[in-house]
Scaffold this active site. Sequence first.
Site, short mmCIF file in Angstrom:
data_model
loop_
_atom_site.label_atom_id
_atom_site.label_comp_id
_atom_site.label_asym_id
_atom_site.label_seq_id
_atom_site.Cartn_x
_atom_site.Cartn_y
_atom_site.Cartn_z
N ARG A 1 0.85 -1.18 0.00
CA ARG A 1 0.00 0.00 0.00
C ARG A 1 0.90 1.24 0.00
O ARG A 1 2.02 1.19 0.54
CB ARG A 1 -0.88 0.03 1.25
CG ARG A 1 -1.99 -1.00 1.25
CD ARG A 1 -3.12 -0.62 0.30
NE ARG A 1 -4.23 -1.53 0.37
CZ ARG A 1 -4.52 -2.47 -0.53
NH1 ARG A 1 -3.77 -2.62 -1.60
NH2 ARG A 1 -5.58 -3.23 -0.38
N HIS B 1 -1.71 1.07 -9.49
CA HIS B 1 -2.38 0.06 -8.67
C HIS B 1 -3.03 -1.01 -9.54
O HIS B 1 -4.24 -1.28 -9.42
CB HIS B 1 -3.40 0.72 -7.72
CG HIS B 1 -3.70 -0.12 -6.51
ND1 HIS B 1 -3.90 0.43 -5.26
CD2 HIS B 1 -3.85 -1.45 -6.35
CE1 HIS B 1 -4.16 -0.54 -4.39
NE2 HIS B 1 -4.12 -1.69 -5.03
#
Length: 308
Positions: free
Chosen positions: A223, A271
């Site tokens: 993340r 992502h």
Amino acid sequence: MSVLYRSDAPRAAAWAAYFAEHAPDLDFRVWPDAGDLSEVEYLIAWQAPGEFLAALPRLKVLFSSGAGVDHIDFSAVPPHVPVVRMVEPGIIDGMVEYVTFAVLALHRDAFDYVAAQSKGTWAQSEVWPASTRTIGVMGLGVLGRAVLERLATFGFRLRGWNRSRRTLPGVESFAGAEELPVFLRGCDLLICLLPLTDQTQGILNANLFGALRPGAAVINVGRGGHLVQADLLAALDSGQLSRAVLDVTDPEPLPSGHRLWTHPRVFLTPHIASMTQPDTAAPVLLENIRRSQRGEPLSDVIDRSQGY
Ligand code: GLV
């Protein structure tokens, strides 16, 4: 018996088609066409705001539509409702592909050759055998383990670090905060596949970069919150790190004009390292719904006290 899907819209049709064919007894609904919310027993969601969960009095299980659950506010999920993370073959394969791509690109200097080609420069670098590189994976959950298994086929020297001890064949194993410095020392390439928790927030920082072998590279597929961006930029500029491959940033999307967009030694993707694949995820999720209906224990329930 209602199932509500409130996630990635483009893939909703594939989920609905699977349930229509394989579980016609379940009333599969796709947000925002949710009908009477008080009938919903199973929720598949990425974001699950508190006020929305409060409108689901019969909710039995909350399924995260992704592997991570850090976006879920556990305080808004009633204590009797288990939260299940997404563990399915498609998301594992995608992550293995992306990390293998990034490792091989770094190992074989692909990013340097892209830059050299753009300048019309013919300049050979030394070709190092995989056995001369030490790769460290932080996070030995299903994704970290699958990545290590594939990387082993190339002959890299492998290390793994986890909060609690995990022993894997062919991988030197390290556990907990005490063993982190020894794990980092000598790593040429570091891969972050940790869950984002209070303990791992900002773990990719100046101290950690300083402990790696000078000129090491970092791949973050965890993340954005794992990484202290200013520390990464400083470590790249000082040469402590040679390169970074980042699939995640904080915030997302990365604002225009941010230095990570244009840093010559950062390779950035939006992502996409891995995504839940309806064809392989829907059967796994349906099996968990069936277990819930039979009153059996569910697979891949997260431990709220650990945050993953
Ligand atoms: C994606 O980041 C996921 O958690 O599946």
